[in-house]
Every structure is written in structure tokens, then in C-alpha cells.
Design a protein around this motif. Structure first.
Motif, PDB file in Angstrom:
ATOM      1  N   ILE A 173      95.062 -67.786 -65.175  1.00  0.00           N
ATOM      2  CA  ILE A 173      94.313 -68.942 -64.668  1.00  0.00           C
ATOM      3  C   ILE A 173      92.956 -69.069 -65.368  1.00  0.00           C
ATOM      4  O   ILE A 173      92.418 -70.177 -65.500  1.00  0.00           O
ATOM      5  CB  ILE A 173      94.124 -68.830 -63.130  1.00  0.00           C
ATOM      6  N   GLU A 177      90.540 -72.399 -65.860  1.00  0.00           N
ATOM      7  CA  GLU A 177      89.415 -72.559 -64.934  1.00  0.00           C
ATOM      8  C   GLU A 177      88.143 -72.962 -65.688  1.00  0.00           C
ATOM      9  O   GLU A 177      87.376 -73.820 -65.241  1.00  0.00           O
ATOM     10  CB  GLU A 177      89.196 -71.252 -64.176  1.00  0.00           C
ATOM     11  N   THR A 260      93.594 -70.906 -53.444  1.00  0.00           N
ATOM     12  CA  THR A 260      93.483 -71.144 -54.883  1.00  0.00           C
ATOM     13  C   THR A 260      94.252 -72.398 -55.273  1.00  0.00           C
ATOM     14  O   THR A 260      93.779 -73.215 -56.072  1.00  0.00           O
ATOM     15  CB  THR A 260      94.036 -69.931 -55.665  1.00  0.00           C
ATOM     16  N   SER A 264      92.821 -75.975 -56.950  1.00  0.00           N
ATOM     17  CA  SER A 264      93.238 -76.186 -58.350  1.00  0.00           C
ATOM     18  C   SER A 264      93.656 -77.636 -58.548  1.00  0.00           C
ATOM     19  O   SER A 264      94.763 -78.025 -58.189  1.00  0.00           O
ATOM     20  CB  SER A 264      94.413 -75.246 -58.688  1.00  0.00           C
ATOM     21  N   MET A 269      97.047 -75.073 -63.708  1.00  0.00           N
ATOM     22  CA  MET A 269      96.677 -74.080 -62.698  1.00  0.00           C
ATOM     23  C   MET A 269      97.620 -74.128 -61.509  1.00  0.00           C
ATOM     24  O   MET A 269      98.035 -73.093 -60.974  1.00  0.00           O
ATOM     25  CB  MET A 269      95.234 -74.308 -62.239  1.00  0.00           C
TER      26      MET A 269
END
Length: 291
Positions: A173, A177, A260, A264, A269
């Protein structure tokens, strides 16, 4: 090391012309749930057998089966000669009284009479035989526990594989990110300059973007998830009896992965998060089998 609740143990011992079979089967259950089918001769010892199983096994749905297989000599029926004599005497009296012909085959006639062919056997459980049976139950329990340990090793290997996969996905990820943060910043600036077309306070905009980006930041979720993954592996090494605890840790892992995913807002992601959820679901399914 962890143990599985799935197990099987069987012993067969010969005693006094018969084979004594003891079988134990176990599946997953929230508590120790036992069902027993015990041969009539050992019925008086059923509670003691249950107590032995309870002391040897902590959890699981356990089926207990104790049965006897006898050889042909001991299980053969016998002829009640005295009863056959009495039937023959009465038949001869009936023959004379009713002027009936004599039976052509006395053997067939008498053997068909009630209780002439019988296998009436009253068994009593001796201390010596119970000692043999008790040892067989203990050996079956030992064999089942060994089976559980073997299954536990396979489960542990599977868990390590899934944990490693989640860790790899979590690291995958990172590059997305960093790109996401810059893309969010550019999209907001372009919207302000091109679409709205008005003057704005760049310092204030910078503050708002920082606040907005912080709301989408997943650094804490990743750190907590890493801690849960490490704690899961550590708990596995603490020995058996950790099944419920591992289930709780898996739930916490799910919370961090779900958070998460909700933060995202980038397709790459989200795809990785889906893969993490798939690995976690496989862990949750197998955790139900852990003692």
C-alpha cells in the motif's frame, strides 16, 4: 503450540475371547460437549469414562464409542437340552392323546420350539476387565491429543502463511499512499483555480488540505494492524487453549483492515484491501478449529 479441536483416537484390545474397541472423535465446539455410546457391560462405568475424557480434553464436540466384538466360540448359541427333553415329552403326550402321527424330523421340530436355541448370557464386569478397558480409554485419549497436535502444526503453518501475506499487502500500500496524498492536493488546487476561478487564501487552503489529508491518513491503522499480526503469532506460541484469544485478535485485525479500506479512495489501494480481507477471512474460518 496450538492444537486443533479436530481429532481421532482408537484402540483395540483383546480380553478373554473378545475384542474391546474404544473410539474417540472430536470436532470444534465452544465448550466440551460429549456424547457416549457404551456397551451394556460397561454402562455402569460411563460416568467415569466421561470424567476421563473431560480431564484429557478441554474443548470440542466429542463422540465416545465403546463396543465389544466377540469371537465365534463365545458368541455361538447353545442348545437347551433339558428344555428340548420337556418339549419332546409333551409332544409325545399330545401325539397319544390326539392320535397324531409322530414327527418325521424330531430335530427340526424341537429346534424350532421357543428358547431351545438360546444365547442367554449374563455378563458381569470384573475389576480385571475394567482395568483393561480403562487403559484402552486412556490410550485413545492420548492418541486423539497427538492427532490434535499434528493438526495444530498444520494450522499454525497456514496462519503464518496468511499473516505473511497480509504483511506483504500492507507494505504494498505504501507507494500508492504517497501518490494519493499528492493527487489529493493537486485535485483540490486545480478545482480552486480552474473550476471556481476565484481568489483564495493559500495559507488557509494549505491548513484545510492538511486537515483533510490527515483524516485520510492510515498510518495508525497500519501500525495497529502490524501490532495485531505480531501479537497473533506470539499468542500461537503460548500453547494450546488460545483459540478464543486468537479469534478476538482476528476481529481486531478486521477492524483495522476495514478502516483502511474506508479511507482508501484509490482503486489500487482498495484492491489490495480486498486481498487482505480475503486472507483474514481464511484465518477466521480456521481459528474456529483451534483449541
Amino acid at each position: 503450540m496450538i492444537q486443533s479441536m479436530t481429532g481421532y483416537g482408537k484402540t483395540v484390545v483383546e480380553y478373554n475371547g473378545k475384542k474391546i474397541h474404544v473410539e474417540l472423535k472430536s470436532l470444534n465446539s465452544k465448550a466440551l460437549d460429549m456424547t457416549a455410546r457404551v456397551a451394556p457391560i460397561y454402562r455402569e462405568k460411563e460416568m467415569e469414562i466421561r470424567q476421563m475424557v473431560q480431564q484429557g480434553l478441554e474443548r470440542g464436540k466429542v463422540d465416545i464409542l465403546v463396543w465389544v466384538e466377540k469371537d465365534n466360540a463365545s458368541s455361538a448359541s447353545f442348545i437347551n437340552i433339558e428344555m428340548a427333553k420337556e418339549y419332546k415329552k409333551q409332544l409325545e403326550q399330545m401325539q397319544q392323546a390326539l392320535s397324531l402321527p409322530e414327527p418325521a424330523d424330531w430335530y427340526t421340530t424341537l429346534l424350532r420350539m421357543p428358547d431351545v436355541m438360546s444365547h442367554v448370557e449374563i455378563e458381569e464386569l470384573t475389576d480385571e476387565e475394567w482395568t483393561v478397558v480403562r487403559k484402552s480409554v486412556e490410550d485413545a485419549i492420548t492418541e486423539l491429543v497427538a492427532f490434535r497436535k499434528q493438526e495444530g502444526l498444520a494450522l499454525a503453518a497456514k496462519f503464518r502463511e496468511k499473516i505473511s501475506n497480509i504483511e506483504s499487502y500492507m507494505k504494498a500500500i505504501d507507494p500508492f499512499e504517497k501518490e494519493r496524498t499528492e493527487k489529493i492536493r493537486q485535485r483540490i488546487v486545480e478545482a480552486m483555480e480552474q473550476k471556481i476561478g476565484v481568489d483564495y487564501d493559500k495559507n488557509r487552503l494549505e491548513q484545510e488540505m492538511i486537515y483533510y489529508i490527515e483524516k485520510l491518513d492510515i498510518s495508525e491503522e497500519k501500525q495497529r494492524l502490524a501490532n495485531h499480526l505480531s501479537y497473533f503469532l506470539q499468542t500461537m506460541e503460548d500453547g494450546h487453549g488460545q483459540g478464543k484469544k486468537l479469534g478476538f485478535i482476528a476481529q481486531e485485525m478486521g477492524r483495522e483492515i476495514n478502516t483502511t479500506g474506508s479511507k482508501s479512495n484509490q482503486a489500487e489501494m482498495q484492491n489490495i484491501v480486498v486481498k487482505m480481507k480475503d486472507e483474514l477471512e481464511q484465518i477466521k474460518e480456521q481459528v474456529l478449529n483451534v483449541l
